[in-house]
Enzyme design. Structure first.
Site, PDB file in Angstrom:
ATOM      1  CG  HIS A 118     -21.792 -13.543   2.898  1.00 24.98           C
ATOM      2  ND1 HIS A 118     -22.760 -13.268   1.958  1.00 24.98           N
ATOM      3  CD2 HIS A 118     -20.628 -13.683   2.215  1.00 24.98           C
ATOM      4  CE1 HIS A 118     -22.200 -13.243   0.755  1.00 24.98           C
ATOM      5  NE2 HIS A 118     -20.907 -13.496   0.884  1.00 24.98           N
ATOM      6  CE  LYS A 121     -20.957  -9.598   2.393  1.00 21.34           C
ATOM      7  NZ  LYS A 121     -19.684  -8.938   2.048  1.00 21.34           N
TER       8      LYS A 121
HETATM    9  P1  NAD Z   1     -11.636  -8.295   7.430  1.00 27.09           P
HETATM   10  O1  NAD Z   1     -12.441  -7.517   8.417  1.00 27.09           O
HETATM   11  O2  NAD Z   1     -11.108  -9.642   7.819  1.00 27.09           O
HETATM   12  O3  NAD Z   1     -10.388  -7.403   6.950  1.00 27.09           O
HETATM   13  C1  NAD Z   1     -10.501  -6.027   6.685  1.00 27.09           C
HETATM   14  C2  NAD Z   1      -9.113  -5.403   6.595  1.00 27.09           C
HETATM   15  O4  NAD Z   1      -9.273  -4.021   6.309  1.00 27.09           O
HETATM   16  C3  NAD Z   1      -8.329  -5.501   7.911  1.00 27.09           C
HETATM   17  O5  NAD Z   1      -6.954  -5.701   7.623  1.00 27.09           O
HETATM   18  C4  NAD Z   1      -8.550  -4.133   8.538  1.00 27.09           C
HETATM   19  O6  NAD Z   1      -7.455  -3.752   9.362  1.00 27.09           O
HETATM   20  C5  NAD Z   1      -8.596  -3.242   7.287  1.00 27.09           C
HETATM   21  N1  NAD Z   1      -9.310  -1.973   7.468  1.00 27.09           N
HETATM   22  C6  NAD Z   1      -8.894  -0.810   7.020  1.00 27.09           C
HETATM   23  N2  NAD Z   1      -9.719   0.177   7.348  1.00 27.09           N
HETATM   24  C7  NAD Z   1     -10.717  -0.376   8.047  1.00 27.09           C
HETATM   25  C8  NAD Z   1     -11.895   0.143   8.663  1.00 27.09           C
HETATM   26  N3  NAD Z   1     -12.196   1.455   8.620  1.00 27.09           N
HETATM   27  N4  NAD Z   1     -12.724  -0.742   9.275  1.00 27.09           N
HETATM   28  C9  NAD Z   1     -12.451  -2.059   9.294  1.00 27.09           C
HETATM   29  N5  NAD Z   1     -11.333  -2.586   8.715  1.00 27.09           N
HETATM   30  C10 NAD Z   1     -10.491  -1.764   8.113  1.00 27.09           C
HETATM   31  O7  NAD Z   1     -12.553  -8.395   6.123  1.00 27.09           O
HETATM   32  P2  NAD Z   1     -12.441  -9.428   4.889  1.00 27.09           P
HETATM   33  O8  NAD Z   1     -13.327 -10.603   5.130  1.00 27.09           O
HETATM   34  O9  NAD Z   1     -11.005  -9.641   4.531  1.00 27.09           O
HETATM   35  O10 NAD Z   1     -13.192  -8.572   3.761  1.00 27.09           O
HETATM   36  C11 NAD Z   1     -12.713  -7.301   3.380  1.00 27.09           C
HETATM   37  C12 NAD Z   1     -13.568  -6.742   2.252  1.00 27.09           C
HETATM   38  O11 NAD Z   1     -13.451  -7.583   1.093  1.00 27.09           O
HETATM   39  C13 NAD Z   1     -15.071  -6.691   2.550  1.00 27.09           C
HETATM   40  O12 NAD Z   1     -15.604  -5.536   1.947  1.00 27.09           O
HETATM   41  C14 NAD Z   1     -15.617  -7.946   1.894  1.00 27.09           C
HETATM   42  O13 NAD Z   1     -16.981  -7.859   1.559  1.00 27.09           O
HETATM   43  C15 NAD Z   1     -14.745  -7.994   0.671  1.00 27.09           C
HETATM   44  N6  NAD Z   1     -14.614  -9.303   0.016  1.00 27.09           N
HETATM   45  C16 NAD Z   1     -14.618  -9.299  -1.331  1.00 27.09           C
HETATM   46  C17 NAD Z   1     -14.411 -10.485  -2.016  1.00 27.09           C
HETATM   47  C18 NAD Z   1     -14.320 -10.449  -3.527  1.00 27.09           C
HETATM   48  O14 NAD Z   1     -14.115 -11.500  -4.157  1.00 27.09           O
HETATM   49  N7  NAD Z   1     -14.418  -9.261  -4.119  1.00 27.09           N
HETATM   50  C19 NAD Z   1     -14.239 -11.688  -1.321  1.00 27.09           C
HETATM   51  C20 NAD Z   1     -14.252 -11.658   0.065  1.00 27.09           C
HETATM   52  C21 NAD Z   1     -14.426 -10.444   0.735  1.00 27.09           C
END
Ligand code: NAD
Length: 232
Positions: free
Chosen positions: A123, A127
């Site tokens: 990844h 991540k």
């Molecule tokens: P990112 O860091 O780009 O976004 C995270 C979002 O959460 C931001 O808007 C941030 O402001 C918010 N947030 C709220 N509380 C937070 C905290 N305590 N710490 C950090 N951010 C906080 O991340 P992303 O790439 O959008 O991924 C988010 C989550 O989704 C991750 O857990 C990732 O593994 C997961 N994900 C899941 C799938 C799926 O298909 N299920 C696909 C991609 C990512």
């Protein structure tokens, strides 16, 4: 539908917002989640407790894609599922949902003392959880196929027969790559998936939100959304 997007400023949240609007649905303001049709959540495990109580109280379906939950946080999700429908998936893509099912079926047919199972995931460098939620889901699929509970162990010394191994790489901006290897002394079977565009995760989550409308409370996954639910 009127959809709440948790983590709207994040990599996934921005794409979910685009997908909701592209479908002609609308995005609810955070202070308006109690009245919306579903909340799609790609945020951080620290948000699970707050979202679980808020959405269960408001009776709003929860589409949960955040990975890296502790067992205590997962228990909060299970408790909320007594009151609302929750679709939880470590990976909302169609391809991975099918790969998980194939992994389960292969594991059911390949004796664990003959075929080692190893899972490799790569990844992007931002991540925070490791192994990825999808790698753990693959491990769970293998364990389910073998009829056992999954144990994540660090690899030390000679390989333990029947163990499920995990390896993680973090590099550049890789969206997500997963390989499941079954290896015996005589042959290898390799099942793999590469995500090229995270938009498909957003599309899967919006599909799950539509599916969740009118469903009874419970904890569901993409097998339910895609109509793949089979008996073990
Ligand atoms: P990112 O860091 O780009 O976004 C995270 C979002 O959460 C931001 O808007 C941030 O402001 C918010 N947030 C709220 N509380 C937070 C905290 N305590 N710490 C950090 N951010 C906080 O991340 P992303 O790439 O959008 O991924 C988010 C989550 O989704 C991750 O857990 C990732 O593994 C997961 N994900 C899941 C799938 C799926 O298909 N299920 C696909 C991609 C990512």
């Amino acid at each position: 539908m009127r959809i709440g997007v948790a983590g709207a400023s994040g990599r996934m949240g921005r794409l979910v917002t685009e997908e909701v609007l592209a479908r002609g649905d609308s995005v609810a303001e955070p202070d308006d989640w109690a009245g919306c049709d579903a909340v799609i959540d790609f945020t951080h495990p620290d948000r699970v407790a707050r979202h679980a109580s808020l959405l269960a109280e408001a009776r709003v379906p929860w589409i949960l894609g955040t990975t890296g939950l502790s067992s205590a946080q997962q228990s909060l999700v299970a408790a909320a599922a007594i009151r609302i429908p929750i679709v939880q998936a470590a990976n909302f893509s169609t391809g991975v949902t099918l790969v998980l099912e194939l992994a389960r079926r292969l594991a059911a047919s390949l004796p664990p003392d003959v075929y080692d199972a190893e899972i490799l995931e790569t990844h992007h460098r931002q991540k925070i959880d490791s192994p990825s939620g999808t790698a753990l889901a693959l491990g769970q699929a293998v364990a389910a196929g073998r009829g056992e509970a999954m144990v994540v162990r660090a690899q030390q010394g000679a390989r333990e027969a029947g163990a499920i191994g995990f390896a993680s790489l973090r590099a550049g901006q890789v969206v997500g790559e997963h390989t499941l290897l079954f290896a015996s002394a005589a042959e290898q079977i390799v099942l793999g998936h590469k995500a090229l565009d995270r938009r498909m995760f957003a599309q899967g989550s919006v599909k799950a939100a539509a599916w969740a409308q009118g469903k009874l409370p419970g904890l569901y996954d993409m097998n339910d959304v895609m109509g793949l639910r089979t008996t073990p």
